[in-house]
Design a protein around this motif. Structure first.
Motif, PDB file in Angstrom:
ATOM      1  N   GLY A  54     -13.943  -8.603 -18.510  1.00  0.00           N
ATOM      2  CA  GLY A  54     -12.556  -9.057 -18.440  1.00  0.00           C
ATOM      3  C   GLY A  54     -12.388 -10.484 -17.977  1.00  0.00           C
ATOM      4  O   GLY A  54     -11.260 -10.935 -17.741  1.00  0.00           O
ATOM      5  N   LEU A  55     -13.491 -11.228 -17.852  1.00  0.00           N
ATOM      6  CA  LEU A  55     -13.413 -12.618 -17.411  1.00  0.00           C
ATOM      7  C   LEU A  55     -13.111 -13.554 -18.582  1.00  0.00           C
ATOM      8  O   LEU A  55     -12.563 -14.644 -18.389  1.00  0.00           O
ATOM      9  CB  LEU A  55     -14.719 -13.050 -16.741  1.00  0.00           C
ATOM     10  N   LEU A  56     -13.481 -13.119 -19.767  1.00  0.00           N
ATOM     11  CA  LEU A  56     -13.209 -13.859 -20.995  1.00  0.00           C
ATOM     12  C   LEU A  56     -12.527 -12.931 -21.988  1.00  0.00           C
ATOM     13  O   LEU A  56     -12.762 -11.723 -21.977  1.00  0.00           O
ATOM     14  CB  LEU A  56     -14.505 -14.396 -21.610  1.00  0.00           C
ATOM     15  N   LEU A  57     -11.696 -13.514 -22.833  1.00  0.00           N
ATOM     16  CA  LEU A  57     -11.040 -12.762 -23.902  1.00  0.00           C
ATOM     17  C   LEU A  57     -11.665 -13.203 -25.224  1.00  0.00           C
ATOM     18  O   LEU A  57     -11.714 -14.400 -25.526  1.00  0.00           O
ATOM     19  CB  LEU A  57      -9.537 -13.049 -23.911  1.00  0.00           C
ATOM     20  N   ALA A  58     -12.180 -12.246 -26.000  1.00  0.00           N
ATOM     21  CA  ALA A  58     -12.852 -12.561 -27.262  1.00  0.00           C
ATOM     22  C   ALA A  58     -11.867 -12.454 -28.414  1.00  0.00           C
ATOM     23  O   ALA A  58     -11.173 -11.453 -28.565  1.00  0.00           O
ATOM     24  CB  ALA A  58     -14.027 -11.621 -27.478  1.00  0.00           C
ATOM     25  N   HIS A  59     -11.804 -13.489 -29.240  1.00  0.00           N
ATOM     26  CA  HIS A  59     -10.957 -13.506 -30.428  1.00  0.00           C
ATOM     27  C   HIS A  59     -11.863 -13.633 -31.645  1.00  0.00           C
ATOM     28  O   HIS A  59     -12.659 -14.567 -31.733  1.00  0.00           O
ATOM     29  CB  HIS A  59     -10.016 -14.709 -30.423  1.00  0.00           C
ATOM     30  N   GLU A  60     -11.738 -12.723 -32.601  1.00  0.00           N
ATOM     31  CA  GLU A  60     -12.504 -12.874 -33.836  1.00  0.00           C
ATOM     32  C   GLU A  60     -11.685 -13.716 -34.795  1.00  0.00           C
ATOM     33  O   GLU A  60     -10.528 -13.418 -35.078  1.00  0.00           O
ATOM     34  CB  GLU A  60     -12.806 -11.513 -34.462  1.00  0.00           C
ATOM     35  N   VAL A  61     -12.280 -14.794 -35.257  1.00  0.00           N
ATOM     36  CA  VAL A  61     -11.571 -15.717 -36.140  1.00  0.00           C
ATOM     37  C   VAL A  61     -12.208 -15.704 -37.522  1.00  0.00           C
ATOM     38  O   VAL A  61     -13.366 -15.316 -37.687  1.00  0.00           O
ATOM     39  CB  VAL A  61     -11.577 -17.152 -35.568  1.00  0.00           C
ATOM     40  N   ALA A  62     -11.460 -16.134 -38.508  1.00  0.00           N
ATOM     41  CA  ALA A  62     -11.943 -16.128 -39.892  1.00  0.00           C
ATOM     42  C   ALA A  62     -13.109 -17.087 -40.053  1.00  0.00           C
ATOM     43  O   ALA A  62     -13.207 -18.087 -39.334  1.00  0.00           O
ATOM     44  CB  ALA A  62     -10.813 -16.513 -40.830  1.00  0.00           C
ATOM     45  N   PRO A  63     -14.012 -16.799 -40.957  1.00  0.00           N
ATOM     46  CA  PRO A  63     -15.123 -17.723 -41.203  1.00  0.00           C
ATOM     47  C   PRO A  63     -14.608 -19.054 -41.728  1.00  0.00           C
ATOM     48  O   PRO A  63     -13.500 -19.147 -42.253  1.00  0.00           O
ATOM     49  CB  PRO A  63     -15.967 -17.001 -42.258  1.00  0.00           C
ATOM     50  N   SER A  64     -15.417 -20.086 -41.576  1.00  0.00           N
ATOM     51  CA  SER A  64     -15.030 -21.406 -42.054  1.00  0.00           C
ATOM     52  C   SER A  64     -15.013 -21.418 -43.586  1.00  0.00           C
ATOM     53  O   SER A  64     -15.513 -20.508 -44.236  1.00  0.00           O
ATOM     54  CB  SER A  64     -16.014 -22.462 -41.546  1.00  0.00           C
ATOM     55  N   THR A  72     -16.639 -15.564 -33.176  1.00  0.00           N
ATOM     56  CA  THR A  72     -15.879 -15.106 -32.015  1.00  0.00           C
ATOM     57  C   THR A  72     -15.571 -16.301 -31.134  1.00  0.00           C
ATOM     58  O   THR A  72     -16.474 -17.049 -30.749  1.00  0.00           O
ATOM     59  CB  THR A  72     -16.669 -14.065 -31.215  1.00  0.00           C
ATOM     60  N   GLU A  73     -14.305 -16.502 -30.843  1.00  0.00           N
ATOM     61  CA  GLU A  73     -13.898 -17.544 -29.908  1.00  0.00           C
ATOM     62  C   GLU A  73     -13.548 -16.886 -28.582  1.00  0.00           C
ATOM     63  O   GLU A  73     -12.970 -15.800 -28.552  1.00  0.00           O
ATOM     64  CB  GLU A  73     -12.700 -18.332 -30.439  1.00  0.00           C
ATOM     65  N   TYR A  74     -13.899 -17.557 -27.505  1.00  0.00           N
ATOM     66  CA  TYR A  74     -13.677 -17.013 -26.158  1.00  0.00           C
ATOM     67  C   TYR A  74     -12.644 -17.855 -25.429  1.00  0.00           C
ATOM     68  O   TYR A  74     -12.623 -19.081 -25.528  1.00  0.00           O
ATOM     69  CB  TYR A  74     -14.987 -16.987 -25.376  1.00  0.00           C
ATOM     70  N   GLU A  75     -11.825 -17.143 -24.669  1.00  0.00           N
ATOM     71  CA  GLU A  75     -10.778 -17.781 -23.866  1.00  0.00           C
ATOM     72  C   GLU A  75     -10.865 -17.201 -22.458  1.00  0.00           C
ATOM     73  O   GLU A  75     -11.025 -15.985 -22.290  1.00  0.00           O
ATOM     74  CB  GLU A  75      -9.413 -17.487 -24.490  1.00  0.00           C
ATOM     75  N   ILE A  76     -10.764 -18.042 -21.450  1.00  0.00           N
ATOM     76  CA  ILE A  76     -10.878 -17.561 -20.080  1.00  0.00           C
ATOM     77  C   ILE A  76      -9.590 -16.828 -19.685  1.00  0.00           C
ATOM     78  O   ILE A  76      -8.486 -17.253 -20.036  1.00  0.00           O
ATOM     79  CB  ILE A  76     -11.194 -18.723 -19.108  1.00  0.00           C
ATOM     80  N   THR A  77      -9.726 -15.708 -19.013  1.00  0.00           N
ATOM     81  CA  THR A  77      -8.576 -14.920 -18.574  1.00  0.00           C
ATOM     82  C   THR A  77      -8.169 -15.335 -17.160  1.00  0.00           C
ATOM     83  O   THR A  77      -8.845 -16.136 -16.514  1.00  0.00           O
ATOM     84  CB  THR A  77      -8.912 -13.426 -18.570  1.00  0.00           C
TER      85      THR A  77
END
Length: 213
Positions: A54-64, A72-77
Motif C-alpha cells: 500500500g505504499l505505492l499505487l500501481a497503474h497499468e497503462v497502454a503500451p507505447s 505499470t506506472e507507480y504512484e506514491i500513496t
C-alpha cells in the motif's frame, strides 16, 4: 534500514508517476548501483512489494505506439509518503547507518524544510558525540592504538571515522544555515531525475526482464 526502499520511494515521489524502468534509470543516473544494492532485480522487486504493502499505487497503462506489453506506472500513496519521510528522518539522525542509507538520505535532504533538516543533522552530531564518549571510556585516543596491541587499530579507525563524520556534518549544517541549496517550500527545486526520453550517460546498459514492465 534498507536503502532500496528509501531510494525507490524517493524516485517515484519526484516523478509523481513513474514506471519501473524510469526508476531504475534515475537510480543509475545517481550512481546508486555503485554505492547501494539498487540493482535492477532489487528495484523491480521493491516496486512490486511496496505496491502490495500500500505504499505505492500501481497503474497499468497502454503500451507505447512502438508496441510491446502494457507498462505499470507507480504512484506514491499517502501511506507511502509517510513511510518515505519516516525513513528519511531516521536515516539523517542515526549515526550507525550504513553508507548507502546515509547517501540516499543526503540525496533527498532538500525534501524537508530547511529548519527541520538542520535540526535532524544536529541530532545526528549529538549521536556521534555520545557514541565517541562511550568508546573513549575504554580507549584513550591520545595514548595511541598500540596500548591495545594491534586490536587498538580497530578503535583508532572507529574514532577517526566518527571525528571525520562529525566534522563533515557540522560543515553541512553551516552551509545549510548559510542559505545553500533550495529546500521544500523555497522555490523551484533542483531537478535530479531524467525525463522519459532523456538519455542517461551513466546507464549500465544491462538488460533485465523487468525493464519492459
Amino acid at each position: 534500514m534498507s536503502a532500496i526502499r528509501l531510494l525507490v520511494l524517493g524516485a517515484v515521489r519526484q516523478h509523481g508517476r513513474a514506471h519501473g524502468y524510469q526508476v531504475r534509470n534515475d537510480l543509475e543516473y545517481w550512481g546508486a548501483h555503485e554505492w547501494s544494492n539498487a540493482k535492477p532485480g532489487s528495484i523491480y522487486h521493491a516496486l512490486k512489494q511496496m505496491a502490495k504493502q500500500g505504499l505505492l499505487l500501481a497503474h497499468e497503462v497502454a503500451p507505447s505506439t512502438a508496441g510491446g506489453p502494457p507498462r505499470t506506472e507507480y504512484e506514491i500513496t499517502e501511506q507511502g509518503t509517510e513511510e518515505y519521510f519516516t525513513l528519511l528522518r531516521e536515516a539523517l539522525t542515526s549515526y550507525d547507518q550504513k553508507m548507502d542509507v546515509k547517501s540516499a538520505a543526503i540525496g533527498f535532504l532538500v525534501d524537508l524544510p530547511r529548519a527541520e533538516a538542520v535540526t535532524l543533522l544536529k541530532e545526528r552530531t549529538r549521536g556521534i558525540e555520545e557514541w565517541r564518549a562511550a568508546v573513549t571510556e575504554h580507549y584513550v585516543p591520545e595514548g595511541g592504538p598500540e596500548q591495545l596491541g594491534h586490536i587498538g587499530e580497530i578503535m583508532n579507525l572507529w574514532i577517526h571515522t566518527a571525528d571525520a563524520e562529525a566534522e563533515w556534518t557540522q560543515g553541512l549544517i553551516e552551509r545549510i544555515e548559510g542559505g545553500a541549496y533550495t529546500f521544500t517550500g523555497e522555490g523551484e527545486p533542483f531537478v535530479g531525475v531524467l525525463a522519459e526520453d532523456q538519455e542517461n550517460p551513466y546507464a549500465t546498459g544491462e538488460r533485465h526482464p523487468g525493464d519492459a514492465g
